[in-house]
Design a protein around this motif. Structure first.
Motif, mmCIF file in Angstrom:
data_model
loop_
_atom_site.group_PDB
_atom_site.id
_atom_site.type_symbol
_atom_site.label_atom_id
_atom_site.label_comp_id
_atom_site.label_asym_id
_atom_site.label_seq_id
_atom_site.Cartn_x
_atom_site.Cartn_y
_atom_site.Cartn_z
ATOM 1 N N LEU A 28 0.825 -1.204 0.000
ATOM 2 C CA LEU A 28 0.000 0.000 0.000
ATOM 3 C C LEU A 28 0.861 1.256 0.000
ATOM 4 O O LEU A 28 0.534 2.252 -0.670
ATOM 5 C CB LEU A 28 -0.938 -0.007 1.199
ATOM 6 C CG LEU A 28 -2.051 -1.068 1.183
ATOM 7 C CD1 LEU A 28 -2.853 -1.018 2.471
ATOM 8 C CD2 LEU A 28 -2.962 -0.893 -0.028
ATOM 9 N N ASN A 31 2.194 1.780 -3.458
ATOM 10 C CA ASN A 31 1.126 2.281 -4.325
ATOM 11 C C ASN A 31 0.944 3.787 -4.155
ATOM 12 O O ASN A 31 0.791 4.518 -5.147
ATOM 13 C CB ASN A 31 -0.190 1.563 -4.009
ATOM 14 C CG ASN A 31 -0.191 0.113 -4.441
ATOM 15 O OD1 ASN A 31 0.748 -0.356 -5.097
ATOM 16 N ND2 ASN A 31 -1.223 -0.615 -4.069
ATOM 17 N N ASP A 40 -7.631 0.406 -3.756
ATOM 18 C CA ASP A 40 -7.437 -0.987 -3.361
ATOM 19 C C ASP A 40 -8.579 -1.419 -2.446
ATOM 20 O O ASP A 40 -9.216 -0.599 -1.789
ATOM 21 C CB ASP A 40 -6.127 -1.143 -2.576
ATOM 22 C CG ASP A 40 -4.957 -0.454 -3.232
ATOM 23 O OD1 ASP A 40 -4.259 -1.113 -3.997
ATOM 24 O OD2 ASP A 40 -4.767 0.756 -2.981
ATOM 25 N N LEU A 67 -4.446 -3.414 -10.343
ATOM 26 C CA LEU A 67 -3.978 -2.173 -9.731
ATOM 27 C C LEU A 67 -2.543 -2.390 -9.247
ATOM 28 O O LEU A 67 -1.681 -2.775 -10.021
ATOM 29 C CB LEU A 67 -4.919 -1.711 -8.618
ATOM 30 C CG LEU A 67 -4.695 -0.271 -8.113
ATOM 31 C CD1 LEU A 67 -4.905 0.736 -9.234
ATOM 32 C CD2 LEU A 67 -5.583 0.038 -6.928
ATOM 33 N N TYR A 70 -2.310 -5.407 -4.401
ATOM 34 C CA TYR A 70 -2.647 -5.653 -2.995
ATOM 35 C C TYR A 70 -3.607 -6.835 -2.857
ATOM 36 O O TYR A 70 -3.334 -7.784 -2.102
ATOM 37 C CB TYR A 70 -3.251 -4.389 -2.384
ATOM 38 C CG TYR A 70 -3.631 -4.520 -0.927
ATOM 39 C CD1 TYR A 70 -2.654 -4.494 0.064
ATOM 40 C CD2 TYR A 70 -4.956 -4.649 -0.538
ATOM 41 C CE1 TYR A 70 -2.992 -4.602 1.407
ATOM 42 C CE2 TYR A 70 -5.306 -4.756 0.798
ATOM 43 C CZ TYR A 70 -4.327 -4.734 1.772
ATOM 44 O OH TYR A 70 -4.672 -4.854 3.106
ATOM 45 N N SER A 71 -4.705 -6.806 -3.591
ATOM 46 C CA SER A 71 -5.641 -7.930 -3.520
ATOM 47 C C SER A 71 -5.033 -9.187 -4.123
ATOM 48 O O SER A 71 -5.350 -10.309 -3.694
ATOM 49 C CB SER A 71 -6.957 -7.583 -4.221
ATOM 50 O OG SER A 71 -6.735 -7.171 -5.553
ATOM 51 N N ALA A 98 2.696 -3.422 -9.383
ATOM 52 C CA ALA A 98 2.165 -4.685 -8.860
ATOM 53 C C ALA A 98 3.230 -5.773 -8.849
ATOM 54 O O ALA A 98 3.337 -6.538 -7.878
ATOM 55 C CB ALA A 98 0.963 -5.119 -9.687
#
Length: 222
Positions: A28, A31, A40, A67, A70-71, A98
């Motif tokens: 995070l 990002n 996110d 993105l 994160y996921s 990513a």
């Protein structure tokens, strides 16, 4: 006041149920540093994806919309050591961030990150014979109807399909909206309403990400 309270409750729940995680927090932070939009999933939502994928025993996962990964990290962690997450990202810049996040989290060997328009990449997966146990859709909402259609084509019977951001702060009710995100989400619900292969529901959520929700369902035979 509502948003402040929702965020405070989220923070409390995360503090009790999610231990500190350097890799996820670093993702995070990277990002933010790289200027990615702050869209996110929340930590609580990421843990939910992880748990859902674990519950279904997912070995092969499809994520539409990477993105900053994160996921993707949450989903990769849910799969076994020989599992695979195929994640699709439109933006090369986002994809590079990513890749760095996923590698730093130690999940690079599980993740197949593909760059380009998802609607161009999904037919390639079909030609490769890919079949998925879990699908997470979190990309441009204008194409949600098409993404659901592809998810059902690529998922096995018994797979779980989750589509994020389907309430849009209540704006999903606006049938006259010209917003592509609202139009696409409403079209997705129209398809879901008629689609016998997807036994689904939708849940409204409030929290650090505001008022939204997700649709979730199991893929069944027609």
């Amino acid at each position: 006041m509502a948003q402040d309270e929702w965020s405070q409750v989220d923070a409390y729940l995360v503090g009790k149920l999610l231990p500190e995680d350097e890799a996820l927090e670093a993702a995070l932070a990277r990002n933010r540093q790289e200027g990615l939009p702050p869209i996110d999933v929340s930590p609580a939502q990421g843990k939910l994806l992880y748990l859902l994928a674990r519950l279904v025993g997912a070995r092969n996962v499809l994520e539409i919309g990477t993105l900053g990964g994160y996921s993707t990290i949450w989903l990769a962690r849910a799969t076994p050591t020989d599992g695979r997450v195929v994640t699709l990202e439109f933006s090369p810049d986002h994809a590079q961030v990513a890749r760095e996040n996923i590698a730093a989290a130690g999940e690079g060997s599980k993740v197949d990150l593909r760059v380009g328009p998802a609607l161009d990449l999904l037919p390639v997966l079909e030609k490769e014979g890919a079949v998925f146990d879990f699908v997470f859709v979190d990309a441009d909402k204008a194409n949600n109807q098409l993404y659901l259609g592809w998810a059902l084509r690529l998922a096995r019977v018994g797979a779980v399909v989750v589509i994020d951001n389907v309430v849009r702060g209540g704006r999903v009710l606006d049938a006259a909206s010209a917003d592509p995100d609202i139009v696409g989400t409403r079209r997705m619900f129209e398809l879901a309403s008629a689609e016998k292969r997807w036994n689904a529901t939708a849940i409204q959520t409030v929290g650090a990400k505001g008022w939204d929700g997700f649709a979730i369902g199991i893929v069944e035979k027609a």
